[in-house]
Design a protein around this motif. Structure first.
Motif, PDB file in Angstrom:
ATOM      1  N   GLN A  17       0.813  -1.220   0.000  1.00 35.00           N
ATOM      2  CA  GLN A  17       0.000   0.000   0.000  1.00 35.00           C
ATOM      3  C   GLN A  17       0.848   1.273   0.000  1.00 35.00           C
ATOM      4  O   GLN A  17       0.389   2.324  -0.465  1.00 35.00           O
ATOM      5  CB  GLN A  17      -0.913   0.022   1.238  1.00 35.00           C
ATOM      6  N   LEU A  18       2.061   1.173   0.564  1.00 37.12           N
ATOM      7  CA  LEU A  18       2.906   2.356   0.808  1.00 37.12           C
ATOM      8  C   LEU A  18       2.108   3.431   1.536  1.00 37.12           C
ATOM      9  O   LEU A  18       2.227   4.631   1.248  1.00 37.12           O
ATOM     10  CB  LEU A  18       3.501   2.885  -0.501  1.00 37.12           C
ATOM     11  N   HIS A  19       1.322   2.944   2.488  1.00 41.02           N
ATOM     12  CA  HIS A  19       0.483   3.845   3.283  1.00 41.02           C
ATOM     13  C   HIS A  19       0.071   3.091   4.546  1.00 41.02           C
ATOM     14  O   HIS A  19      -0.581   2.038   4.470  1.00 41.02           O
ATOM     15  CB  HIS A  19      -0.753   4.250   2.478  1.00 41.02           C
ATOM     16  N   ARG A  52      10.053   7.459   5.706  1.00 41.99           N
ATOM     17  CA  ARG A  52       8.809   8.182   5.948  1.00 41.99           C
ATOM     18  C   ARG A  52       9.117   9.685   5.941  1.00 41.99           C
ATOM     19  O   ARG A  52       9.941  10.147   6.722  1.00 41.99           O
ATOM     20  CB  ARG A  52       8.196   7.789   7.292  1.00 41.99           C
ATOM     21  N   ARG A  54       7.399  13.818   4.312  1.00 44.11           N
ATOM     22  CA  ARG A  54       6.168  14.531   3.954  1.00 44.11           C
ATOM     23  C   ARG A  54       5.648  14.125   2.578  1.00 44.11           C
ATOM     24  O   ARG A  54       4.494  14.390   2.240  1.00 44.11           O
ATOM     25  CB  ARG A  54       6.403  16.035   3.994  1.00 44.11           C
ATOM     26  N   HIS A  55       6.504  13.456   1.788  1.00 45.02           N
ATOM     27  CA  HIS A  55       6.064  13.007   0.469  1.00 45.02           C
ATOM     28  C   HIS A  55       5.370  11.652   0.524  1.00 45.02           C
ATOM     29  O   HIS A  55       4.763  11.229  -0.445  1.00 45.02           O
ATOM     30  CB  HIS A  55       7.265  12.919  -0.485  1.00 45.02           C
ATOM     31  N   GLY A  56       5.481  10.968   1.646  1.00 41.89           N
ATOM     32  CA  GLY A  56       4.835   9.665   1.774  1.00 41.89           C
ATOM     33  C   GLY A  56       5.774   8.600   2.302  1.00 41.89           C
ATOM     34  O   GLY A  56       6.750   8.898   2.994  1.00 41.89           O
ATOM     35  N   VAL A  57       5.461   7.359   1.958  1.00 48.48           N
ATOM     36  CA  VAL A  57       6.218   6.207   2.437  1.00 48.48           C
ATOM     37  C   VAL A  57       6.858   5.508   1.244  1.00 48.48           C
ATOM     38  O   VAL A  57       6.196   5.240   0.235  1.00 48.48           O
ATOM     39  CB  VAL A  57       5.297   5.218   3.179  1.00 48.48           C
ATOM     40  N   THR A  58       8.149   5.222   1.341  1.00 52.94           N
ATOM     41  CA  THR A  58       8.855   4.479   0.292  1.00 52.94           C
ATOM     42  C   THR A  58       9.698   3.389   0.936  1.00 52.94           C
ATOM     43  O   THR A  58      10.064   3.473   2.114  1.00 52.94           O
ATOM     44  CB  THR A  58       9.768   5.398  -0.542  1.00 52.94           C
TER      45      THR A  58
END
Length: 303
Positions: A17-19, A52, A54-58
């Motif tokens: 999900q990368l979330h 982690r 501010r652009h998201g999860v990678t």
């Protein structure tokens, strides 16, 4: 340090999900709980798995490596649970997967003559099911077509099968005894996600039709949307009034193999391998149904 499979499942959910929020919903747990479990897994492994910001999860490099390894690990654990459940019931059952057009009856007949106490079930599989269904135990052994992701599998060649062009009945080459790949150059192609069905050339740039199975392929070709290629066995097991098959001798043949999870060690599976290899010549003749039936009966009778 033992790898916690529960934490590994949580990791895969987040990696897919990368979330964290969506992964927590999928797992039916609270997001703070999921975050704590991922941090605990990172501590166990001594590596950061996600970045982690501010652009998201990678995924980190370590995370990508773990994701590669996680699939076979989880599948193996699931398969072990299934095998233990079957063993606890005291039953012997063999689930044989097969790709479209492959005749499994000769091997099943030969195997059954030696193991009348084992119930043999069969299930058709698609190209993208081959490795996953073997690894997670949904099938015990599979008749597969190359290429296949061989990690975690034992793969044994059985035979090579010629391929044919699938043409609309009114095609200019439909009445030929055979054609070459050059003859068909430039034709729009009904292409497959399955790489084993592709010719050596790349699909025509205007070909926009994707077919997952043989039935879909025949419908697209019959509608005049392009041509396609299939293994010769399609001429016996699949037909369509608006489609014709023409051999293409210069195409690389389709490779049919028998595959089983490498972790599976079983005399029953070994005996099925032996039966399948003994019946391979008969199976390869499935383009001639009467020969297949007659010789299959002979093998079952005489072993």
């Amino acid at each position: 340090m033992d790898l916690d499979l529960r934490k590994l499942r949580y990791f895969v959910a987040v990696a897919d999900q990368l979330h964290f929020g969506r992964a927590a919903d999928e797992l039916h747990i609270a997001q703070p709980v999921l975050s704590r479990q991922i941090r605990a897994l990172e501590q166990d492994l001594g590596a950061s798995l996600f970045t982690r910001d501010r652009h998201g999860v990678t995924l980190t490099d370590a995370g990508r490596q773990l994701l590669t390894d996680a699939g076979p690990l989880l599948a193996s654990a699931h398969a072990a649970r299934r095998r233990v459940t079957v063993a606890a019931r005291g039953s012997q059952r063999l689930m044989v997967g097969f790709r479209a057009g492959i005749a499994v009856a000769p091997a099943v007949q030969l195997f059954a003559a030696r193991h009348p106490d084992v119930l043999v079930d069969v299930q058709r599989i698609e190209w993208d099911d081959q490795a996953p269904m073997l690894l997670d135990g949904r099938i015990d052994v599979g008749y597969v077509r190359l290429p296949i992701e061989e990690a975690g599998l034992r793969v044994a060649p059985l035979y090579a099968e010629p391929r044919v062009a699938v043409l609309p009945a009114g095609h200019r080459l439909a009445g030929k005894e055979k054609v070459s790949e050059t003859d068909l150059a430039g034709e729009p192609l009904v292409w497959h996600a399955d790489p084993s069905t592709q010719p050596t050339r790349r699909p025509h740039p205007d070909a926009g039709y994707l077919a997952r199975g043989v039935d879909e392929t025949l419908e697209h070709v019959a509608a005049g949307r392009g041509i396609s290629y299939l293994a010769r066995s399609a001429t016996v097991f699949y037909s369509h009034p608006d489609v014709t098959y023409v051999p293409v001798p210069d195409l690389a043949p389709d490779q049919v193999c028998l595959a089983v999870a490498a972790s599976r060690v079983s005399p029953v599976l070994n005996d099925f391998f032996t039966a399948a290899q003994a019946a391979a010549e008969i199976t390869a003749e499935c383009g001639n149904y009467e020969m297949w039936q007659r010789r299959g009966d002979a093998v079952a009778e005489h072993g």
